[in-house]
Write a protein that holds these residues in place. Structure first.
Motif, PDB file in Angstrom:
ATOM      1  N   LEU A 199       4.295  -1.168   3.187  1.00 51.49           N
ATOM      2  CA  LEU A 199       4.281   0.227   2.591  1.00 51.49           C
ATOM      3  C   LEU A 199       5.238   0.200   1.270  1.00 51.49           C
ATOM      4  O   LEU A 199       6.225  -0.327   1.233  1.00 51.49           O
ATOM      5  CB  LEU A 199       4.596   1.489   3.380  1.00 51.49           C
ATOM      6  N   SER A 242       0.813  -1.129  -0.146  1.00 53.88           N
ATOM      7  CA  SER A 242       0.185  -0.105   0.051  1.00 53.88           C
ATOM      8  C   SER A 242       0.739   1.065  -0.062  1.00 53.88           C
ATOM      9  O   SER A 242       2.082   1.312   0.425  1.00 53.88           O
ATOM     10  CB  SER A 242      -1.126   0.099   1.186  1.00 53.88           C
ATOM     11  N   GLN A 243       0.336   2.289  -0.579  1.00 56.26           N
ATOM     12  CA  GLN A 243       1.031   3.603  -0.515  1.00 56.26           C
ATOM     13  C   GLN A 243       0.901   4.379   0.779  1.00 56.26           C
ATOM     14  O   GLN A 243       1.616   5.182   1.167  1.00 56.26           O
ATOM     15  CB  GLN A 243       0.471   4.431  -1.664  1.00 56.26           C
ATOM     16  N   TYR A 244      -0.229   3.793   1.308  1.00 56.16           N
ATOM     17  CA  TYR A 244      -0.699   4.580   2.704  1.00 56.16           C
ATOM     18  C   TYR A 244      -1.075   3.448   3.667  1.00 56.16           C
ATOM     19  O   TYR A 244      -1.391   2.040   3.516  1.00 56.16           O
ATOM     20  CB  TYR A 244      -1.661   5.437   2.453  1.00 56.16           C
ATOM     21  N   GLU A 298      -3.421   1.675   5.488  1.00 51.09           N
ATOM     22  CA  GLU A 298      -4.920   1.226   5.549  1.00 51.09           C
ATOM     23  C   GLU A 298      -5.595   0.465   6.792  1.00 51.09           C
ATOM     24  O   GLU A 298      -5.815  -0.797   6.716  1.00 51.09           O
ATOM     25  CB  GLU A 298      -5.192   0.125   4.106  1.00 51.09           C
TER      26      GLU A 298
END
Length: 214
Positions: free
Chosen positions: A106, A83-85, A87
């Motif tokens: 990440l 994930s970029q962020y 979650e």
């Protein structure tokens, strides 16, 4: 180690394919959408899949839902979420339900190939891997701050390492202390957080994540 990659950004996907192949992994499939991941997994039976949580068409949780389908159909296959962020509302709930053979990193960690390959091997072996930055941010978001406030600085460090899926032995090596000392820290943490300690590492992660998600 046989790997399937589900990532919709072509440059990142091709970069992962090249880096992992150079590191000795066998890439048996790659796709940019959830249904493709489910189909490729059923066909090739990899050791582990790498899945971007946000895939087309809505870029919300299609990747996560596809990973859950894979886990339902093929529970022995490891799942590493990307994930970029952070979650926390979705991925952590999944991990809290069944963390064995599940990881969450990440994307900023992907530059370290050795770390990525090590995480893949741990997930493929049935262990849990959680990005330290994810743990840190989840700790900072925890609603019941009073319980965490009771932890000492060292206990918080041990809690973070526990939530990453590390064993007592690994924590002792990281912190440069004895195994008995770590056992004491772990007992104190569970007592202060009102969590019953478990023997298996993945159940320790389950307890910690259940607490973190509140």
């Amino acid at each position: 180690m046989r790997v399937i990659i589900a990532e919709d950004a072509p440059i990142l996907r091709e970069g992962l394919v090249r880096l992992l192949a150079d590191a000795g992994c066998t890439i048996v499939g790659q796709t940019d959408h959830g249904p493709g991941l489910v189909a490729l997994t059923a066909e090739h039976q990899p050791d582990v899949i790498i899945v971007d949580i946000r895939l087309p068409p809505t870029h919300t949780d299609e990747g996560l839902r596809a990973a859950l389908r894979v886990r339902q159909d093929h529970p022995a296959i490891g799942v590493l979420l990307l994930s970029q962020y952070v979650e926390s509302s979705s991925a952590v709930q999944v991990l809290a339900r069944e963390p064995r053979g599940f990881g969450y990193l990440l994307k900023e960690r992907l530059a370290d190939v050795e770390e990525l390959v090590a995480a893949l091997r741990r997930v493929a072996a049935g262990e849990s891997v959680i990005d330290p930055l994810v743990v840190e941010r989840l700790l900072s978001r925890r609603r019941v701050a009073s319980a965490l406030d009771e932890l000492t600085r060292r206990e918080r460090e041990v809690l973070t390492l526990m939530a990453e899926g590390r064993s007592n032995e690994a924590i002792a090596q990281r912190l440069g202390v004895g195994g008995k000392t770590v056992e004491t820290y772990v007992r104190n943490i569970f007592a202060k957080l009102c969590l019953e300690p478990r023997l298996a590492d993945h159940r320790r992660v389950l307890a910690v994540l259940a607490y973190l998600q509140g």
